[in-house]
Design an enzyme around this catalytic site. Structure first.
Site, PDB file in Angstrom:
ATOM      1  N   TYR A 298       0.822  -1.218   0.000  1.00 14.59           N
ATOM      2  CA  TYR A 298       0.000   0.000   0.000  1.00 14.59           C
ATOM      3  C   TYR A 298       0.856   1.269   0.000  1.00 14.59           C
ATOM      4  CZ  TYR A 298      -4.830  -1.700   0.338  1.00 14.59           C
ATOM      5  OH  TYR A 298      -6.066  -2.227   0.060  1.00 14.59           O
ATOM      6  N   GLU A 305       1.692   6.335  -7.127  1.00 19.15           N
ATOM      7  CA  GLU A 305       0.589   7.158  -7.637  1.00 19.15           C
ATOM      8  C   GLU A 305       0.913   8.644  -7.488  1.00 19.15           C
ATOM      9  OE1 GLU A 305      -3.311   6.141  -6.174  1.00 19.15           O
ATOM     10  OE2 GLU A 305      -2.831   4.003  -6.137  1.00 19.15           O
TER      11      GLU A 305
END
Length: 379
Positions: A298, A305
């Protein structure tokens, strides 16, 4: 119904019951029954054993207060290959029982065995009256069983659909993972140049399909909340469809190939775990991986991102894509590069929320795994 001090919910074996003028017949659907404890009293029945029932191989328990008394003797039970059968002697012959349990008229785990729901013919007036009562109650019981059957059919359709959906996603994310890993192994210095063209169609298909995960809780197909899947799907789709796909100069970035790999590894474990859970057949190692592998992935995904969005801002400032300048018909302006800066802030706060949420989920699910394992060892 007797209460339990266990921190885990009691699993009842599914069962059917019937009666004649003298006996109550109870059949428990429990295969490979072991370590059975049975206590038959005039006013109650207790059964506990390990076996294969509706929830798989588990410990099952039945602790009920009976609708009417039994004789203290003359009661029996048999443990067969796939069932456990009880034959209980009524205290008063010819007395009709409207239900089996004293406190529960129609428990979800219990159905009527119509083949044995009879009152024998007798000259005794009480027996005849009881048979009339059965004739009155049978239509209600049939109606209740039809409704139960309808719910079961709908439930099975939902299960079949969810298993298909999760396995379909698992297959396509497995393809993406295999393609990227193969490119890394065969072309370690230039894998990012070819990866995008080879995987983008699969990735777009998977992420468009993931919109269903927001629709499922809205339609009641799953019982989970809508916020967490909405955050995950929206966040990924903004990055994929708006940021990455619309700017060709980003396509050969190494960070995109690594982001696709990170997403895919997470989903290659997550979707099979969901499918197994939907079928009520969890595998502990898969569940453990599902709630462990995300811990490093994560943060890596959030970082990738964010870095891709940051790199894209100068390009979208140059091209003006998705921005709207004044004057225009709508008398409204929108600056997409500024929104991307806001999206980075949303990514940080939303990522923190998701991370905490997943830590709580991990604690809950792994506690269930290790708690159940410990309970079985003690028994």
């Amino acid at each position: 119904m007797a209460s339990s001090t266990s921190t885990y919910p009691i699993l009842h074996p599914t069962a059917i019951w019937g009666q004649d003028s003298k006996f109550i017949f109870l059949t428990l659907n429990l295969a490979d029954t072991k370590y059975a404890t049975v206590k038959i009293k005039p006013d109650s029945l207790f059964f506990k054993a390990n076996g294969i029932g509706a929830s798989g191989k588990q410990d099952y328990c039945l602790d009920i207060e009976l609708y009417k008394p039994l004789q203290p003797t003359g009661n029996s039970y048999k443990i067969l290959g796939r069932t456990v059968e009880f034959k209980l002697l009524k205290e008063k012959a010819g007395e009709h029982w409207q239900q089996l349990c004293k406190d529960l008229a129609k428990p979800s785990w219990l159905k009527v065995d119509f083949d044995r729901f009879l009152i024998e013919e007798s000259e005794n007036e009480d027996a005849n009256d009881a048979k009339k009562d059965v004739d009155k109650i049978i239509p209600d019981l049939v109606d209740a069983e039809v409704k139960k059957l309808q719910k079961q059919v709908i439930g099975q359709i939902k299960v079949g659909y969810l298993v298909f959906y999760n396995l379909l996603q698992a297959v396509f994310f497995s393809i993406i993972t295999a393609i990227i890993l193969n490119e890394i192994i065969t072309n370690p210095h230039g894998f990012h140049i070819t990866t995008y063209g080879m995987t983008i169609t699969y990735m777009k298909f998977c992420q468009l399909l993931a919109v269903l995960e927001v629709i499922h809780p809205l339609l009641g197909i799953v019982k989970s909340g809508i916020l967490t899947p909405a955050m995950q799907v929206f966040g990924r789709n903004v990055v994929l469809f708006l940021v990455i796909s619309s700017e060709e100069r980003l396509h050969n970035e190494k960070s995109i190939a690594l982001l696709f790999l990170t997403w895919s590894i997470i989903e290659v474990v997550r979707y099979p775990q969901y499918a197994l859970s939907t079928m009520n057949y969890p595998i502990n190692i898969i569940t453990w991986l599902r709630y462990t592998i995300w811990i490093p992935l994560y943060p890596i995904g959030f970082y990738l991102e964010g870095s891709i969005i940051w790199k894209s801002i100068p390009y979208y400032r140059e091209t003006g894509y998705f921005s709207l300048s004044l004057p225009n018909t709508y008398n409204f302006s929108f600056n997409f590069p500024i929104y991307l800066l806001v999206h980075v802030a949303i990514l940080i706060t939303g990522g923190t929320y998701l991370y905490r949420y997943m830590l709580n989920q991990r604690s809950k699910h792994l506690k269930n795994i290790f708690g159940a394992t410990s309970s079985k060892k003690k028994s």
